[in-house]
Design an enzyme around this catalytic site. Structure first.
Site, short mmCIF file in Angstrom:
data_model
loop_
_atom_site.label_atom_id
_atom_site.label_comp_id
_atom_site.label_asym_id
_atom_site.label_seq_id
_atom_site.Cartn_x
_atom_site.Cartn_y
_atom_site.Cartn_z
N ARG A 128 -35.38 41.03 -49.12
CA ARG A 128 -34.12 41.78 -49.03
C ARG A 128 -32.92 40.84 -49.14
O ARG A 128 -31.97 41.11 -49.90
CB ARG A 128 -34.06 42.54 -47.68
CG ARG A 128 -32.72 43.19 -47.39
CD ARG A 128 -32.65 43.68 -45.94
NE ARG A 128 -32.84 42.61 -44.98
CZ ARG A 128 -31.89 41.77 -44.58
NH1 ARG A 128 -30.67 41.86 -45.07
NH2 ARG A 128 -32.16 40.83 -43.70
N ARG A 129 -32.95 39.75 -48.38
CA ARG A 129 -31.84 38.79 -48.46
C ARG A 129 -31.79 38.12 -49.82
O ARG A 129 -30.71 37.95 -50.39
CB ARG A 129 -32.01 37.74 -47.35
CG ARG A 129 -31.74 38.26 -45.95
CD ARG A 129 -32.04 37.21 -44.90
NE ARG A 129 -31.76 37.72 -43.55
CZ ARG A 129 -32.45 37.39 -42.47
NH1 ARG A 129 -33.46 36.55 -42.55
NH2 ARG A 129 -32.12 37.91 -41.29
N ARG A 146 -40.40 29.55 -44.33
CA ARG A 146 -40.96 30.17 -43.13
C ARG A 146 -40.64 29.28 -41.96
O ARG A 146 -40.08 28.20 -42.09
CB ARG A 146 -42.47 30.34 -43.29
CG ARG A 146 -42.85 31.59 -44.09
CD ARG A 146 -44.14 32.20 -43.57
NE ARG A 146 -43.98 32.67 -42.19
CZ ARG A 146 -44.99 32.89 -41.36
NH1 ARG A 146 -46.23 32.69 -41.74
NH2 ARG A 146 -44.77 33.32 -40.13
#
Length: 324
Positions: A128-129, A146
């Site tokens: 999404r980002r 991560r």
């Protein structure tokens, strides 16, 4: 010896920090003492991109199993990590007022998003980002990352890695120009000083439920009347309506928390305004829609979210965001 309750949490620094806040609120409201149990979840163990960890709920499953087995009276989650389908044996008993909903840029040399040079490397584990970032600045290079918040901050040149106590030391990697993180998590960890730019929702809509906590219990309640009453008091109706609209939209789209979908609801007096975006994962195309309605109940909020999702689907959101 005073009566006590047990709260389950993931073991990450952010999870334990926000759990401690919620537990302290409930302890004060109920007059009970609290014991915290750490539960290791699949999302804490598995490596690789978040988008490939096998669907939603990887951070919640083990915690929910521990709650169902009676290992704790309640569990505290980041609401955006929870699947939209609520398991029948469990219920979300409280959603406190939420923190800052925005995404935040943490960049080298105090740079804002507009000031990042062409080709700058920006880290995020969120499709999404990534999609919304590339839609706004297609010249940037997105790097999948991560790790917990301190580890991600350690990837930024000059920002540094952080120690177990949350302090920031000299950078170990420093291979990125910036990372994007949730402002809420940075604030809760006392790391808001690393934010160089708050990303306006007009540029980047947050994940449904971002900034909100969910306190989950077994469907029959906690078994402690004082604690059940405290949960009712901690619950914020306006926040619950806002996140319900956002999550109803996500659920109607049948999209997981890793999908390139953003949503944000806010009240203007009695009117709930819901904005949503569906993106091509590469950020080459963005479908943005909004809807509003007078909302007084949680059910009405859910109806608004489902209605806007239907509009998005009719306009091709499933194909665009790879949901079909």
């Amino acid at each position: 010896m005073s009566a006590s309750f047990t709260v389950g949490t993931r073991a990450s620094q952010l999870a334990t920090t926000q759990t401690a806040w919620a537990a302290d609120q409930l302890a004060q409201l109920s007059g009970l003492s609290v014991h915290t149990e750490l539960v290791r979840t699949e999302g804490d163990v598995v490596t690789g991109p978040l988008s490939q960890l096998g669907g939603t709920g990887v951070f919640a499953a083990a915690l929910r199993q521990h709650l169902l087995a009676g290992g704790c009276h309640l569990a505290v989650h980041s609401l955006k990590d929870l699947p939209t389908a609520q398991p029948e044996p469990l219920l979300i008993a409280a959603i406190p007022p939420r923190e800052d909903v925005r995404d935040a840029l943490c960049a080298r040399d105090g740079l804002t998003l507009a000031q990042l040079p062409q080709g700058a490397k920006v880290g995020t584990g969120s499709p999404r980002r990534a999609a919304q970032l590339l839609a706004h600045r297609p010249d940037l290079k997105v790097v999948d990352i991560r790790g917990n918040v301190p580890t991600r901050l350690g990837r930024v040149a000059g920002v540094g890695d952080t120690h177990d106590d949350g302090s920031v030391g000299r950078s170990v990697q420093g291979d990125l120009d910036a990372v994007i993180l949730a402002a809420a998590g940075l604030h809760r960890l006392g790391l808001g000083g690393h934010i160089t730019d708050y990303l306006d929702p007009s540029i980047m809509l947050p994940a449904p439920g971002q900034g909100a906590l969910a306190v989950e219990v077994r469907a029959g309640g906690t078994g402690l009347s004082e604690l059940d009453a405290a949960l009712t008091e901690l619950d914020d109706h306006a926040t619950r309506c806002e996140v319900t609209a956002e999550r109803a939209l996500l659920g109607t789209l049948e999209a997981g928390c890793a999908a390139p979908i953003g949503a944000l609801a806010h009240f203007t007096e009695d009117t709930l305004v819901l904005e949503a975006v569906a993106c091509d994962p590469a950020g080459t195309e963005v479908l943005r829609r909004s809807a509003s309605a007078e909302v007084r109940t949680v059910a009405q909020a859910a109806e608004l979210g489902a209605a806007l999702a239907a509009t998005l689907l009719a306009d091709g959101a499933a194909e665009l965001a790879g949901l079909a």
